[in-house]
Scaffold this active site. Sequence first.
Site, short mmCIF file in Angstrom:
data_model
loop_
_atom_site.label_atom_id
_atom_site.label_comp_id
_atom_site.label_asym_id
_atom_site.label_seq_id
_atom_site.Cartn_x
_atom_site.Cartn_y
_atom_site.Cartn_z
N ASP A 196 1.03 -1.64 0.15
CA ASP A 196 0.43 0.05 0.14
C ASP A 196 1.19 1.22 -0.31
O ASP A 196 2.59 1.10 -0.15
CB ASP A 196 -1.44 0.10 1.06
CG ASP A 196 -2.21 0.00 0.84
OD1 ASP A 196 -2.11 1.76 0.51
OD2 ASP A 196 -3.43 -0.46 0.99
N HIS A 269 -3.50 2.92 -4.50
CA HIS A 269 -2.14 2.59 -3.13
C HIS A 269 -1.40 2.15 -3.34
O HIS A 269 -0.70 1.20 -3.11
CB HIS A 269 -2.95 2.11 -2.23
CG HIS A 269 -4.15 2.52 -2.17
ND1 HIS A 269 -4.63 3.50 -1.24
CD2 HIS A 269 -5.72 2.09 -1.72
CE1 HIS A 269 -5.27 3.47 -0.58
NE2 HIS A 269 -6.75 3.17 -1.00
N GLU A 333 -10.01 2.91 -4.85
CA GLU A 333 -9.31 3.77 -4.58
C GLU A 333 -8.29 4.25 -5.42
O GLU A 333 -7.34 4.99 -5.05
CB GLU A 333 -9.07 3.99 -2.97
CG GLU A 333 -10.65 3.78 -2.13
CD GLU A 333 -10.72 3.38 -0.67
OE1 GLU A 333 -11.22 3.81 0.15
OE2 GLU A 333 -9.39 3.31 -0.36
C1 ACM Z 1 -10.88 -0.73 0.95
O1 ACM Z 1 -11.75 -0.45 1.88
N1 ACM Z 1 -10.30 0.22 0.57
C2 ACM Z 1 -11.13 -1.44 0.29
#
Ligand code: ACM
Length: 763
Positions: A196, A269, A333
Amino acid sequence: MKLSNLSQLLFCLICFFTLINSASAQTKEQGIIPQPYKVQKGAGIFTFSATTGIELEENINPHNLDFFKHYLKSVSGINPSVNNKLVIPAINISIDSTRVLQKEGYQLIIKQKHITIQGHDETGVFYALQSLTQLIHVVNGKATVPVCTIEDHPRFAYRGMHLDVSRHFFTVQTIKKWIDLLALYKINTFHWHLTDDQGWRIEIKKYPLLQSISAYRDETIIGHKRDSPHRFDGKRYGGYYTQDEVKDVVKYAMQRHISIIPEIEMPGHALAALAAYPQLGCTGGPYKTATYWGIFDDVYCAGNDETFTFLQNVLDEVLPLFPSKYIHIGGDECPKTKWKTCPKCQKRIKEEHLKDEHELQSYFIGRMEKYLNSKGRQIIGWDEILEGGLTPGATVMSWTGEEGGIAAAKQHHDAIMTPEKYVYLDYFQSLYGAEPIAGGGYTPLSKVYNYEPITKELTGDEAKYIKGVQANAWSEYMASPAQAERQLFPRMLALAEVAWMDKDNKDYKGFLKRLRNERPLLQKLNVNAANTFDEITGDIGTAANRQTSLSLNTTLPGGKIFYTTNGSVPGVKSKLYTKPLTITSSGNIKAAVLSNGRQTGRVYEQSFSIHKAVGKTVTLINQPKGTYNTGDISGLVNGVFGNKLYNDSQWYGFNGDDLDATVDLGSVQSVSKLGINILKYHWQKMWEPTQLTFEVSTDGKTYTEVYRQTEFKENGINAVRANIAPTQARYIRVKGTNKGIIPPGEYIAGAKAWLLVDEIVVE
Ligand code: ACM
Ligand code: ZN
């Protein structure tokens, strides 16, 4: 499992079972979590003795017996011989998939002189032995189990638990401790979120900078992300798992019938990876491993072929470590900001005849999926992989809600349900002010337990695509194993029942009873489980006469609730709560559960501010969005102020829309003070209005502006209280102009701002 770990675990089990030994033998099987499918109680007990022998069908790996045998030995000194020709076996263990039809299922028949275990498969045998272990009773050093017949199998094939090790890193030893606990509760999948923005946690030999740069961040934010300005600890933080460690963990899990699905996150991410290999980002950097939490605009460049080469090379090293059929490639995201202005990304969109950046995301996922398919693996992605079209064999992990899973199932794609509203264990489990810092939201134990993964929208055929359920644990606010455990336990046990038990067999009360029995075990296993589930919960409602009401509840058997209104701590001499309270005046209610005259749990508190608008009619031009309330807009005038964590269902959120509310006081009255609470957290996309006005009217047609405000200084709740010259009014209109699109340079620039308000106050 290391022997020392195992003996520690077993010692604890002994203590636990010794402790609850005094409980009635008949209810012993109540100790099994998740509750088996069918338990038929009989009369009498089976007693283990020095001559108890086990006959194990030779195709079954003797490792499956380890946990049971070690435990039995620890509690009774008995070490049953296995497949010893000189001993007549009292326990027969075999696999018979024609008699036990369900995968992972088992039948456990305990008679006074004999125990038979039949598993559908080895996992079934392992689970039967886990259950048998939990049934062992020790009286005067003698180990017994009650006569009974158990037929058991899981409802869902996929029973998952996720852990983010990027935001905070957990050692192999800790991971193994948690894997043991997953196995104890029959969870069969561990979703390991390895990469991440804040840290890359898996060794990739071809890319050494992932170890030296991406695995570390310069410092870490202190406190919550919503705080402003951000503060940092100034300490370098990081770590990663070597490939040998990963192999060791995967093997450890496999012996416990747990499959590990690694997550290598893309295309978003990705900051930690970009910090080491900036050429993989759209702008070329420089980038830094993130030091705070959130969503970042810099993601892998989808127009650069080197991005795909990099990720394929990474996966080439990841795949041999993880035999799992599934590889999670993230997909959530991923802002499209940089792709929109990147010449390479735009060129790709043109060349591939893609409609937009969403289809570029689909292209990205599809390209990686093809690669993984060519290696015999299947992808799982977060529900954003639905953007721009689902790639052919993808499994959707539905997290933003249940809609992603429903959409996937309707397209005949497999889905795993993990909606944040129900099963995010990084969210708060209690609304008490003294709760430790957590992500946000509110998922109490009961909410996790009562979650039903098969929604009404799905037909029977479509429902088959819902492969299971998973709880997620993001570690932004889990800096230590103890903090993590307080978030995971006991809610993970509730998840275990959601995943294992048939919907109709679930019973929250029964679960709580078993859970209370489980508490000493969790303590002995050194699990820092939260102990708050029997504490008071308060429900704000409306009494018959539109006054605000408060109902108080505790699930503690025999627990009585006492309360005060004068600020003192409730005791036996305080008022006994018997029915919902109608709130007629401002003040603070404190309540406590007393059991045998002693306070259990923390003191519950709720304050009320009763003013002229409480219980009156409020109308809204734009309807609120999001999950900040129950959908009932009367909460805007109920005398209860939303909390600063905005997780108490009292807030009203307008996403890009303006607030335009009118309160009808029912009659013309003298008004001298108007107010409203506004939440400002730019780090949560919550923006103050550019302008707030109050207008008053006697007839609902002609309004006079009496107050205007354009600055809201507090990061947090801005309590606007405007003293105005006393005026006659029946209608109060509050308008707040939404900030609109979040400006450049701010967090999540380009997105719609939220305007969050609560309680319109009229005095
Ligand atoms: C997430 O909670 N962004 C998968
Ligand atoms: Zn690009």
